[in-house]
Design a protein around this motif. Sequence first.
Motif, PDB file in Angstrom:
ATOM      1  N   MET A 137     -31.484-118.765   2.940  1.00  0.00           N
ATOM      2  CA  MET A 137     -31.774-117.724   1.358  1.00  0.00           C
ATOM      3  C   MET A 137     -30.678-116.402   1.853  1.00  0.00           C
ATOM      4  SD  MET A 137     -35.361-116.693   3.043  1.00  0.00           S
ATOM      5  CE  MET A 137     -35.723-115.741   1.505  1.00  0.00           C
ATOM      6  N   GLU A 138     -30.950-115.909   0.306  1.00  0.00           N
ATOM      7  CA  GLU A 138     -30.206-114.831  -0.192  1.00  0.00           C
ATOM      8  C   GLU A 138     -31.563-113.974   0.142  1.00  0.00           C
ATOM      9  OE1 GLU A 138     -27.515-111.877  -2.904  1.00  0.00           O
ATOM     10  OE2 GLU A 138     -28.494-113.705  -3.532  1.00  0.00           O
ATOM     11  N   ILE A 139     -31.224-112.210   1.042  1.00  0.00           N
ATOM     12  CA  ILE A 139     -31.966-111.405   1.378  1.00  0.00           C
ATOM     13  C   ILE A 139     -31.764-109.837   1.073  1.00  0.00           C
ATOM     14  CG2 ILE A 139     -32.927-109.895   3.054  1.00  0.00           C
ATOM     15  CD1 ILE A 139     -32.683-112.099   5.359  1.00  0.00           C
ATOM     16  N   LYS A 140     -31.998-109.337   0.256  1.00  0.00           N
ATOM     17  CA  LYS A 140     -32.282-108.730  -0.849  1.00  0.00           C
ATOM     18  C   LYS A 140     -32.326-107.472  -0.341  1.00  0.00           C
ATOM     19  CE  LYS A 140     -31.969-111.402  -4.930  1.00  0.00           C
ATOM     20  NZ  LYS A 140     -30.742-111.473  -5.128  1.00  0.00           N
ATOM     21  N   LYS A 141     -33.227-106.799   0.871  1.00  0.00           N
ATOM     22  CA  LYS A 141     -33.571-105.694   1.833  1.00  0.00           C
ATOM     23  C   LYS A 141     -34.038-105.990   3.137  1.00  0.00           C
ATOM     24  CE  LYS A 141     -36.240-101.313   0.957  1.00  0.00           C
ATOM     25  NZ  LYS A 141     -37.319-100.845  -0.525  1.00  0.00           N
ATOM     26  N   LEU A 142     -33.734-104.756   3.086  1.00  0.00           N
ATOM     27  CA  LEU A 142     -33.772-104.817   5.092  1.00  0.00           C
ATOM     28  C   LEU A 142     -34.304-103.713   5.311  1.00  0.00           C
ATOM     29  CD1 LEU A 142     -30.265-105.656   6.779  1.00  0.00           C
ATOM     30  CD2 LEU A 142     -32.006-107.117   6.848  1.00  0.00           C
ATOM     31  N   THR A 143     -35.005-103.234   5.986  1.00  0.00           N
ATOM     32  CA  THR A 143     -36.146-102.544   6.501  1.00  0.00           C
ATOM     33  C   THR A 143     -35.200-101.107   7.220  1.00  0.00           C
ATOM     34  OG1 THR A 143     -37.183-102.841   8.901  1.00  0.00           O
ATOM     35  CG2 THR A 143     -38.258-103.949   6.855  1.00  0.00           C
ATOM     36  N   LYS A 144     -35.971-100.315   7.475  1.00  0.00           N
ATOM     37  CA  LYS A 144     -35.019 -99.051   7.875  1.00  0.00           C
ATOM     38  C   LYS A 144     -35.232 -99.813  10.273  1.00  0.00           C
ATOM     39  CE  LYS A 144     -34.912 -93.624   8.694  1.00  0.00           C
ATOM     40  NZ  LYS A 144     -34.685 -94.092  10.110  1.00  0.00           N
ATOM     41  N   ALA A 145     -36.055-100.324   9.773  1.00  0.00           N
ATOM     42  CA  ALA A 145     -35.729-100.290  11.410  1.00  0.00           C
ATOM     43  C   ALA A 145     -34.764-101.601  11.909  1.00  0.00           C
ATOM     44  CB  ALA A 145     -36.593-100.636  11.818  1.00  0.00           C
ATOM     45  N   GLU A 146     -34.843-102.143  11.001  1.00  0.00           N
ATOM     46  CA  GLU A 146     -33.469-103.298  10.748  1.00  0.00           C
ATOM     47  C   GLU A 146     -32.159-102.442  10.876  1.00  0.00           C
ATOM     48  OE1 GLU A 146     -36.751-106.804   9.617  1.00  0.00           O
ATOM     49  OE2 GLU A 146     -34.846-105.943   8.109  1.00  0.00           O
ATOM     50  N   ILE A 147     -32.017-101.637   9.921  1.00  0.00           N
ATOM     51  CA  ILE A 147     -30.652-100.680   9.757  1.00  0.00           C
ATOM     52  C   ILE A 147     -30.432-100.150  10.729  1.00  0.00           C
ATOM     53  CG2 ILE A 147     -29.749 -99.366   7.643  1.00  0.00           C
ATOM     54  CD1 ILE A 147     -31.389-100.407   5.609  1.00  0.00           C
ATOM     55  N   CYS A 167     -36.955-115.924  10.170  1.00  0.00           N
ATOM     56  CA  CYS A 167     -36.391-116.307  11.243  1.00  0.00           C
ATOM     57  C   CYS A 167     -34.467-116.043  11.327  1.00  0.00           C
ATOM     58  CB  CYS A 167     -35.769-117.597  11.263  1.00  0.00           C
ATOM     59  SG  CYS A 167     -37.855-118.472  11.726  1.00  0.00           S
ATOM     60  N   GLN A 168     -34.236-115.891   9.400  1.00  0.00           N
ATOM     61  CA  GLN A 168     -32.720-115.786   9.459  1.00  0.00           C
ATOM     62  C   GLN A 168     -32.193-113.924  10.043  1.00  0.00           C
ATOM     63  OE1 GLN A 168     -31.475-116.701   5.027  1.00  0.00           O
ATOM     64  NE2 GLN A 168     -30.278-114.892   4.927  1.00  0.00           N
ATOM     65  N   PHE A 170     -23.976-108.952   6.900  1.00  0.00           N
ATOM     66  CA  PHE A 170     -24.320-109.665   7.788  1.00  0.00           C
ATOM     67  C   PHE A 170     -25.509-110.784   7.990  1.00  0.00           C
ATOM     68  CE2 PHE A 170     -25.313-110.170  12.412  1.00  0.00           C
ATOM     69  CZ  PHE A 170     -23.572-110.536  12.978  1.00  0.00           C
ATOM     70  N   VAL A 171     -26.506-110.130   7.492  1.00  0.00           N
ATOM     71  CA  VAL A 171     -27.998-110.841   7.219  1.00  0.00           C
ATOM     72  C   VAL A 171     -27.191-112.548   6.106  1.00  0.00           C
ATOM     73  CG1 VAL A 171     -30.340-111.154   6.973  1.00  0.00           C
ATOM     74  CG2 VAL A 171     -29.249-109.312   8.315  1.00  0.00           C
ATOM     75  N   ASN A 172     -26.633-111.596   5.232  1.00  0.00           N
ATOM     76  CA  ASN A 172     -27.004-112.950   4.363  1.00  0.00           C
ATOM     77  C   ASN A 172     -25.676-114.040   4.818  1.00  0.00           C
ATOM     78  OD1 ASN A 172     -29.129-112.496   2.135  1.00  0.00           O
ATOM     79  ND2 ASN A 172     -28.115-110.133   1.971  1.00  0.00           N
ATOM     80  N   LYS A 173     -24.561-113.778   5.565  1.00  0.00           N
ATOM     81  CA  LYS A 173     -24.196-114.661   6.382  1.00  0.00           C
ATOM     82  C   LYS A 173     -24.428-115.808   7.275  1.00  0.00           C
ATOM     83  CE  LYS A 173     -19.613-112.160   5.999  1.00  0.00           C
ATOM     84  NZ  LYS A 173     -18.280-111.031   7.257  1.00  0.00           N
ATOM     85  N   ILE A 174     -25.946-115.742   7.762  1.00  0.00           N
ATOM     86  CA  ILE A 174     -25.953-116.203   8.707  1.00  0.00           C
ATOM     87  C   ILE A 174     -26.851-117.814   7.879  1.00  0.00           C
ATOM     88  CG2 ILE A 174     -28.121-116.716   9.999  1.00  0.00           C
ATOM     89  CD1 ILE A 174     -26.523-114.934  10.676  1.00  0.00           C
ATOM     90  N   ASN A 175     -26.572-118.699   7.581  1.00  0.00           N
ATOM     91  CA  ASN A 175     -26.502-120.030   7.169  1.00  0.00           C
ATOM     92  C   ASN A 175     -27.368-120.855   8.958  1.00  0.00           C
ATOM     93  OD1 ASN A 175     -27.145-122.529   7.009  1.00  0.00           O
ATOM     94  ND2 ASN A 175     -24.914-122.673   5.544  1.00  0.00           N
ATOM     95  N   LEU A 176     -29.064-120.452   8.264  1.00  0.00           N
ATOM     96  CA  LEU A 176     -30.020-121.313   9.182  1.00  0.00           C
ATOM     97  C   LEU A 176     -29.743-123.146   9.341  1.00  0.00           C
ATOM     98  CD1 LEU A 176     -32.421-119.727   9.333  1.00  0.00           C
ATOM     99  CD2 LEU A 176     -31.300-119.285  10.824  1.00  0.00           C
TER     100      LEU A 176
END
Length: 236
Positions: A1-11, A74-75, A19-25
């Motif tokens: 799935m396409e993720i639009k936003k990450l939290t500050k902690a994740e960044i 999970c992604q 990088f996160v959107n390249k993940i294909n579960l």
Amino acid sequence: MEIKKLTKAEIDEGLTIEFVNKINLKMKSSPVMFKQGDESVLLLQCSKGFWVKTDDGYLKDEKGRLIVFDEKKCQIARARYLLIHGEEEKALEAEKLLEKRKKLVWEKLEIFKKNIEDIKQYKDPNSTYSLLVKAFESDMSEEERTFIQAKNQREIEGLPKMEKQYNALLSEFEKGNIEYLLAITGIEKRENPITFKFDNEDDMRIFKTVFSKSAMESMNYDTNKMFARLDVERKY
């Protein structure tokens, strides 16, 4: 799935949207890490998301029901794992791929060897093959006998060439030329030439990971290892 936003902690961990959107579960979903410093766990897809499996079994709630984790979580967890352990995972995947390729080549050589041994039986009047042919000769027509004899004779005449080819292939295997054998035996076809686009970020990442001087030195300039790693990198 396409993720639009990450939290500050994740960044702050080093994760990026790209990088996160390249993940294909669907391609590979495990292992994952839900928090930095946590032990890695495995995922199992279910109809509503993913179940999580630890060394102690699947995670359950207080009522004993399997806990469902959504795809987004999970992604990101998979991206976090790869950020920390990606190099080690890909190196192991490349190792497994190379071992699989060696096995495929060896099986092909064994078939070739078996064909040679079978043809040698045509020349031996006491071989299982010759005795079977004799046993069924009375049920064969003259045309069938002539056809079998002619076929056997052609293969016997071609035996020296087959043995020479087999010995040459076996020699290449013993030298470790697996990439060459994959192509010549028709097991795999390598794109030739292998091209990289210098204005493509992912192409450059793969090129540096596999064909930079330091990368090639770490793989002892072994072509088999480099191409196995190349094929693994292209899946990530």
